[in-house]
Design an enzyme around this catalytic site. Sequence first.
Site, mmCIF file in Angstrom:
data_model
loop_
_atom_site.group_PDB
_atom_site.id
_atom_site.type_symbol
_atom_site.label_atom_id
_atom_site.label_comp_id
_atom_site.label_asym_id
_atom_site.label_seq_id
_atom_site.Cartn_x
_atom_site.Cartn_y
_atom_site.Cartn_z
ATOM 1 N N ARG A 28 0.941 -1.143 0.111
ATOM 2 C CA ARG A 28 0.013 -0.197 -0.004
ATOM 3 C C ARG A 28 0.900 1.442 -0.107
ATOM 4 N NH1 ARG A 28 -0.676 4.321 2.858
ATOM 5 N NH2 ARG A 28 -0.579 3.179 4.855
ATOM 6 N N ASP A 29 1.562 1.221 0.966
ATOM 7 C CA ASP A 29 2.649 2.595 1.047
ATOM 8 C C ASP A 29 3.635 2.558 0.145
ATOM 9 O OD1 ASP A 29 3.634 5.054 2.223
ATOM 10 O OD2 ASP A 29 3.237 4.504 4.231
ATOM 11 N N HIS A 32 3.212 4.767 -3.413
ATOM 12 C CA HIS A 32 3.634 5.891 -3.395
ATOM 13 C C HIS A 32 5.027 6.229 -4.298
ATOM 14 C CE1 HIS A 32 0.689 8.199 -1.460
ATOM 15 N NE2 HIS A 32 0.566 7.374 -0.289
ATOM 16 N N SER A 182 3.348 10.775 9.148
ATOM 17 C CA SER A 182 3.414 10.707 7.649
ATOM 18 C C SER A 182 4.367 11.515 6.960
ATOM 19 C CB SER A 182 2.024 11.301 7.168
ATOM 20 O OG SER A 182 0.876 10.826 8.002
ATOM 21 N N HIS A 209 3.070 4.115 12.882
ATOM 22 C CA HIS A 209 3.397 3.934 11.729
ATOM 23 C C HIS A 209 4.638 5.113 11.280
ATOM 24 C CE1 HIS A 209 2.475 3.533 7.141
ATOM 25 N NE2 HIS A 209 3.201 4.672 7.143
ATOM 26 N N HIS A 211 8.138 6.915 9.187
ATOM 27 C CA HIS A 211 8.658 7.203 7.979
ATOM 28 C C HIS A 211 10.232 7.553 8.208
ATOM 29 C CE1 HIS A 211 5.857 6.681 4.536
ATOM 30 N NE2 HIS A 211 4.804 6.775 5.463
#
Lengths: 350, 288
Positions: A28-29, A32, A182, A209, A211
């Site tokens: 999913r991620d 990007h 995010s 989550h 990054h």
Amino acid sequence: MKMKGTTPVNSTPNDPRPSVLIHDPTLRDGHHAVGHRLDAGQLRAYATAANAARVPVVEVGHGNGLGASSLQIGRALLDDATMLTTVREALTSSKMGVFMAPGWGTSEDLTAAVDLGADVVRIAAHCTEADVTERHLGTARALGAEAQGVLLMSHMASPERLAEQCALMAKYGAQAVGIMDSAGHYLPGDVIERVQAIASAVDVPVIFHGHNNLGLAVANSLAAVEAGASVIDATARGFGAGAGNTQLEALVAVLDRRGFDTGIGLREVLSAADAAADHLMKAPPSIDSIAVAGGLAGVFSGFKCPVLEAARAEGVDAIDLFLALGERQIVAGQEDLIGDVARQLKAGSR
Amino acid sequence: MAAEERRRVAVLGAGLIGIDLAGKITRSSKLELALVAGRRRDSLGLRRAAEMGLPTTAGGVRAVVEAGAFDVVFDATNADSHAEHWAALRPTGTTLIDLTPTGLGTVTVPGLEGHRSAAHRHLNLVSCGGQASIPVLHAIAQRCTPTYIEVVSTGASASAGPATRLNLDQYIATTSAAIRTFTGAREVKVMVNISPARPAPPFRVAMTVLADNFRPAPVRTSIAAAAEAVRAYVPGFKVASLAVDPGRIQVAVEVTPSGRHLPHHAGSVDIINAAAVLLAEQSAAASR
């Protein structure tokens, strides 16, 4: 059963160590990083490998989740139904996860996803907007899925505010709640403060989550676990938006060293990560200059590709553009502003 | 105009939209606001309405029905309650203007359907994003045949009340259906962002139209004319960006409320309420 803090959520009878549930949004991620263009063969190859590694949840979809394929955010190569069907067929023991933000997707998308075999449903909202998740968390529960609530762009709100927003999602029926970094903006101390605030406000497992814009995704995820989070998102090779996510295979190793049980075998997860490297990406995500600027400015990691395009089209500096977007606090979904801000920068520099 | 010639109207719903609507009605020379109906006596909205010197009730739709004949009732509650409100008000003979995204009544945008809407007693205003985009998209569709239309609305957190937040699915469904109706496009995608940014951003609606074989100049002229027509009743409406390329038209509009009655980020509230008041005034004129 009430679960809180580091109380085991998926401990195996033979392993007395506190356990952490790894939620894997590689498919999913990671979208990007490749303009949402993964094909069925790629989805199948990685899902098969992750399933073999006993990764508990494999999340799949457009980078911004169900219903988000659009000119605004990027059109996915495959529609939601094809992606879900492909991954479902490959998963025999792992659960299938989906992500949906109200306003991008709808209850219709959610219902279709659960019909196609989604077990875990993540409902997302920007950091202070948890009340938009009420309807869809309810829908997910009514459909019999495991419902979770996550706050995007969480660095924009205080720990107290995030705790209050997470408590709302728990009240709406979320069976786990938490935050997404995010923009890759957090330092470990920021994560600890926020996770502790949330863990003391809710009786359900806390999600983190990360990054990797500032090179801290694994460190931040470990900090989250030590502060009481028990569901951690991680992707193979860190495949994800911007500088990528918390790297799955590294996190599994780190958690093992630190005495947490993930239920994932190291050799198997390394094989899964190698499969991801072979099938999904030309090169693993890296912390380039754009990523550092974006992390510092607090800009959504998923803007990397559209920002590079707009900067090239208007002949402006991509880092300047990232910083200008940060000043305006642009959030995910506002891609239409990237071109406008680039043109303003160009006009201003004349 | 003498006060007794004004149309007698009521506002149902005392949230962000209902209270601004009440203010706009009191500034209309053609409408007389006889009742603001909420559900909770202690709600901020009803207290504000009372401070404005308006008659208020906490009795909801029942109180509106009991208060006698209204020429127009505005429903500014939420999509889930609207069908029930129409059922209760229909026998009273009033015109009901629905500001919730149910899409049950005749879908109406001023200037496009306003002249015909007087014949209908149940009008639906689509959504704030619909009111901002449809005049522009309708104008574009006069100059080309859209194959795909995408509309992304972004509103500030503070401009979206609880009903709006609960009704996002209906907002998307109703806005998509209305865009199809007014443009003939087969495929329409609508998305909504609620932004937590501080300071709060203005209400913005970004539109992308895919179409083959159109001439750019007439498209630009039509968009400018449509924006001018909306500015007649929403002075703070502007085209913020426009790109006309082969096969693709991209327009973004922004609405910044004029005057001192609304904060600058509440353009979504401003445009749907301005449309509601204009339609009520037109229905008043048509019924004479």
